[in-house]
Design an enzyme around this catalytic site. Sequence first.
Site, PDB file in Angstrom:
ATOM      1  N   GLU A 270       0.267  -1.567   5.494  1.00 46.47           N
ATOM      2  CA  GLU A 270       1.311  -1.184   6.441  1.00 46.47           C
ATOM      3  C   GLU A 270       1.087   0.219   6.961  1.00 46.47           C
ATOM      4  O   GLU A 270       1.339   0.512   8.129  1.00 46.47           O
ATOM      5  CB  GLU A 270       2.680  -1.284   5.750  1.00 46.47           C
ATOM      6  CG  GLU A 270       3.873  -1.068   6.674  1.00 46.47           C
ATOM      7  CD  GLU A 270       4.337   0.387   6.759  1.00 46.47           C
ATOM      8  OE1 GLU A 270       5.178   0.689   7.617  1.00 46.47           O
ATOM      9  OE2 GLU A 270       3.847   1.224   5.966  1.00 46.47           O
TER      10      GLU A 270
ATOM     11  N   ASP B  45       0.821  -1.212   0.000  1.00 43.78           N
ATOM     12  CA  ASP B  45       0.000   0.000   0.000  1.00 43.78           C
ATOM     13  C   ASP B  45       0.852   1.257   0.000  1.00 43.78           C
ATOM     14  O   ASP B  45       2.045   1.235   0.322  1.00 43.78           O
ATOM     15  CB  ASP B  45      -0.939   0.011   1.203  1.00 43.78           C
ATOM     16  CG  ASP B  45      -0.201  -0.053   2.535  1.00 43.78           C
ATOM     17  OD1 ASP B  45       0.795  -0.794   2.625  1.00 43.78           O
ATOM     18  OD2 ASP B  45      -0.619   0.635   3.490  1.00 43.78           O
TER      19      ASP B  45
END
Length: 482
Positions: free
Chosen positions: A144, A77
């Site tokens: 994350e 991400d």
Amino acid sequence: MNTQELNPKEVFSIFHEITRVPRPSKHEERISAWLVEFAKSHNLEYEVDDAMNVIMRVPATAGCEGKPGVILQAHMDMVCEKNNDTVHDFMNDPIQTYVDGDWLKARGTTLGGDDGIGIAMALAAATSSTLKHPALECLFTVDEETGLTGANRLKDGCLQGKQLINLDSEDDGQIFIGCAGGIDTLAKMHYTPEHISSDGLFAARISVGGLMGGHSGDDINKGRGNANKILVRFLYELLSVSGFRLASINGGNLRNAIAREAEAVICVPMACKEDLRIRFNRYAAVVESELGEVEKDMRLNLESCDMPSAFVPQQQAARLVRALYACPHGVFGMSKDMPGLVETSTNLASVKTKDGYIEINTSQRSSVESRKHEMKDMVECALAAVCDEITHGDGYPGWKPNVHSPLLEVTKRAYEQLFNAEPKVLAIHAGLECGLFLEKYPYLDMVSIGPQMTGVHSPQEQLSISSTGRCWQWLCATLESL
């Protein structure tokens, strides 16, 4: 020059493809699927777990079959931040990249080098026809940036390697062997909007913009302004103005980004209009004198606006302003073990006016577990004076440095042989997933490296092209040494 034409081509050609795939935190479906297709097209063994984490397995090259395996790890991400005047849909639009000297940048948005370049280097290593390496596992995790969900949900026993190279650092020639733990706080103040007569009132919008922002871990000690704190400081002064009313307040976006922009819509009696301008101009001069050397593009504006339709009840608004003014932000302790390392900090990340409530997000970090919770309690204490709902996330552990790590010695030696210089060995105040991996796999020997990036988590994010080349050489040399 197009991104895929940059050197090292084996890395930047993959990174270019990654920038075409939308991948906001908590919306990694497309990048996870893209990774699966990449594995299939290169005949790599892979698996996808329930969290959408992807693991690829690459056999050792000839002659390296008996060597201990290595895990290369990066997250899928990216932080999605853009300038107010940039039209971009992070759920659908590709990132528009361009080259500026030695830097790769994006047009008005975050670049996604954090951690797309880590993915690209891991995939380049996995598919190289010339690199000698032991068995590799490429672990790509989700979410994350906003919750470490992928690392949290990684199942026991799915990883075989005992050495892990995290590719999520952002500093040239530095090896990270530890990181801070963190915990987030979400607070809400519910209220019943008030509708009052606009007769005799002057409506204004106060805005703060043009700040550098940045990563709330990496950049918290660099003296940058927080737009929420700058705005609230002036609102606190306005509490002394009789008849001051607050309609809305909005600033910042992400828990791990320092707020770059904030604005409030207010009203004061028409008789106080000139006094408001005088106060604002005086305050803007004070802030400029305090932050002007760091925040060279800072903008503080006061402008008239349409009369708002509803207001926060006056007493609640006053308590809110005082609570936000008291809410801590910034560095609250330096490490006793590693000089120059921030130990404890907190970030007043965002303030948002919603339908009937105001939402406040903060993020606390510390390499000392007890101080992390102390910081969380301080934030709660400040906000409890006005918020009727305060919750804390599960948090994540820090990663305790191991200065005797065998992997650290190999990584250091590879750098020294390549560049005839000694890399810096550090811990980082930002959160890495390594602490969570260590909880599940306590035997892991880990280091974190990466190319030079600046402005991470902001539209000023940029990735050094030459540093990426050096980091790629370094990774290859480390794997060959292993």
